[in-house]
Design a protein around this motif. Structure first.
Motif, PDB file in Angstrom:
ATOM      1  N   VAL A  49      10.054 -14.566  -6.762  1.00  0.00           N
ATOM      2  CA  VAL A  49      10.128 -13.528  -5.732  1.00  0.00           C
ATOM      3  C   VAL A  49      11.437 -12.757  -5.818  1.00  0.00           C
ATOM      4  O   VAL A  49      11.473 -11.534  -5.657  1.00  0.00           O
ATOM      5  N   ARG A  50      12.542 -13.446  -6.122  1.00  0.00           N
ATOM      6  CA  ARG A  50      13.842 -12.781  -6.214  1.00  0.00           C
ATOM      7  C   ARG A  50      13.861 -11.777  -7.364  1.00  0.00           C
ATOM      8  O   ARG A  50      14.404 -10.669  -7.235  1.00  0.00           O
ATOM      9  N   LEU A  51      13.259 -12.120  -8.494  1.00  0.00           N
ATOM     10  CA  LEU A  51      13.235 -11.212  -9.638  1.00  0.00           C
ATOM     11  C   LEU A  51      12.269 -10.049  -9.417  1.00  0.00           C
ATOM     12  O   LEU A  51      12.554  -8.921  -9.817  1.00  0.00           O
ATOM     13  N   LEU A  52      11.147 -10.333  -8.760  1.00  0.00           N
ATOM     14  CA  LEU A  52      10.157  -9.281  -8.534  1.00  0.00           C
ATOM     15  C   LEU A  52      10.582  -8.332  -7.420  1.00  0.00           C
ATOM     16  O   LEU A  52      10.373  -7.124  -7.511  1.00  0.00           O
ATOM     17  N   ARG A  53      11.169  -8.870  -6.361  1.00  0.00           N
ATOM     18  CA  ARG A  53      11.582  -8.099  -5.177  1.00  0.00           C
ATOM     19  C   ARG A  53      10.446  -7.210  -4.659  1.00  0.00           C
ATOM     20  O   ARG A  53      10.563  -5.980  -4.582  1.00  0.00           O
ATOM     21  N   PRO A  54       9.333  -7.808  -4.252  1.00  0.00           N
ATOM     22  CA  PRO A  54       8.215  -6.993  -3.739  1.00  0.00           C
ATOM     23  C   PRO A  54       8.570  -6.344  -2.412  1.00  0.00           C
ATOM     24  O   PRO A  54       9.400  -6.854  -1.655  1.00  0.00           O
ATOM     25  N   ASP A  55       7.929  -5.218  -2.138  1.00  0.00           N
ATOM     26  CA  ASP A  55       8.128  -4.543  -0.853  1.00  0.00           C
ATOM     27  C   ASP A  55       7.300  -5.179   0.255  1.00  0.00           C
ATOM     28  O   ASP A  55       7.653  -5.095   1.431  1.00  0.00           O
ATOM     29  N   VAL A  56       6.199  -5.801  -0.118  1.00  0.00           N
ATOM     30  CA  VAL A  56       5.348  -6.506   0.852  1.00  0.00           C
ATOM     31  C   VAL A  56       4.544  -7.553   0.090  1.00  0.00           C
ATOM     32  O   VAL A  56       4.239  -7.388  -1.097  1.00  0.00           O
ATOM     33  N   VAL A  57       4.226  -8.647   0.772  1.00  0.00           N
ATOM     34  CA  VAL A  57       3.453  -9.733   0.175  1.00  0.00           C
ATOM     35  C   VAL A  57       2.188  -9.949   1.009  1.00  0.00           C
ATOM     36  O   VAL A  57       2.241  -9.945   2.235  1.00  0.00           O
ATOM     37  N   ILE A  58       1.062 -10.130   0.325  1.00  0.00           N
ATOM     38  CA  ILE A  58      -0.170 -10.577   0.979  1.00  0.00           C
ATOM     39  C   ILE A  58      -0.484 -11.967   0.455  1.00  0.00           C
ATOM     40  O   ILE A  58      -0.656 -12.154  -0.757  1.00  0.00           O
TER      41      ILE A  58
END
Length: 290
Positions: A49-58
């Motif tokens: 998650v830290r590397l991807l840095r998504p704006d929102v997660v489902i």
């Protein structure tokens, strides 16, 4: 630059529907590949998650309308881990949950203010997952759904179709009530929320969604039976065995008040009836030789 959306699982029924819904949207979609992260290892999830840095997660990992024991375990595990990974960067999380968090009370419709008291292992797993997210995040939504139905996965519709086609007989309850919600409709709602959150919406907490057309299990089964007869899959002589009883470990009512979804996100409930025939035809195409 398009926004990043992380979908925790696209292999189950609801995840597949959400992935399909997102095909028409501008999100840059990411779904973990097999072996790409280990949900049993917090460091692995946090790094991903830290590397991807998504704006929102489902999050829909482990979700099924009728989850098995292994799916229930995945449901609670992934909820705990993805919430912990989202917390440091305050990443918004939409988590899919279920009416099963409610138990054997006599309420005909459940609102978000009602206190969950699950009466099944599945219900307790859904509630534990919700609590893990609430305890760790400030930007979160637990989206509880009613009977989610579709041509794939294990759900009320697929169960009815399997029993009727294979055995030409099924026992259903006239007292058990729900609001059948197509997989595509549930996916529509989750994606609509994600879009508004990405645009700055700040509406959080427990929310409910189900279709506007509630019915008993017997009424829903009768509609399915009529479609099968119209498609000449079953003879006119096939009838339902309707009982005035409730199954064990199942909430009396799966009907949910969807007021918060409507008021906060402008999402209107739809009826399930127009989508029934296409879903039945798709199931027949996949399961019945014609």
């Amino acid at each position: 630059m398009s926004l990043k959306l992380l979908l925790t699982d696209a292999s189950n029924a609801i995840g597949s529907a959400i992935e399909h819904e997102l095909e028409r949207e501008a999100f840059n979609l990411f779904v973990p590949k097999p072996g790409e992260l280990d949900w049993h290892k917090p460091a692995s999830v946090t790094q991903y998650v830290r590397l991807l840095r998504p704006d929102v997660v489902i999050n829909c990992a482990g979700w099924e309308d009728i989850p098995s024991a292994s799916q229930q375990a995945q449901l609670t595990l992934v909820a705990q881990q993805i919430a912990a990974a989202c917390a440091p960067n305050n990443i918004p999380l939409i988590h899919l949950s279920s009416y099963k968090v409610f138990g054997g009370d006599n309420k005909s419709i459940h609102s978000e203010k009602d206190v969950p008291e699950p009466n099944s292992d599945a219900g307790r797993a859904f509630l534990t997952a919700e609590q893990s997210i609430e305890q760790q995040l400030t930007k979160w939504i637990a989206l509880r759904l009613s009977w989610v139905v579709g041509s794939y996965g294990e759900n009320h519709l697929s169960r009815l179709l399997r029993e009727l086609v294979d055995k030409q007989h099924i026992t259903v309850s006239s007292r058990l009530r729900g609001a059948p919600t197509a997989l595509s409709d549930a996916a529509r709602v989750a994606v609509a929320m994600a879009k508004q959150i990405s645009c700055g919406a700040e509406n959080w907490g427990v929310m409910h969604y189900c279709t506007s057309d509630a019915c008993s299990e017997a009424e829903f089964a009768d509609q399915v039976l009529q479609v099968l007869k119209q498609q000449q899959i079953l003879s006119e002589s096939v009838e339902l065995d309707i009982v005035d009883q409730l199954p064990e470990n199942e909430p009396v009512s799966a009907v949910l008040s969807a007021r918060r979804v409507r008021d906060y996100f402008g999402i209107q409930a739809r009826t399930w009836r127009p989508s029934l025939l296409p879903m039945v035809k798709q199931w027949l195409h996949s399961h019945v030789d014609t």
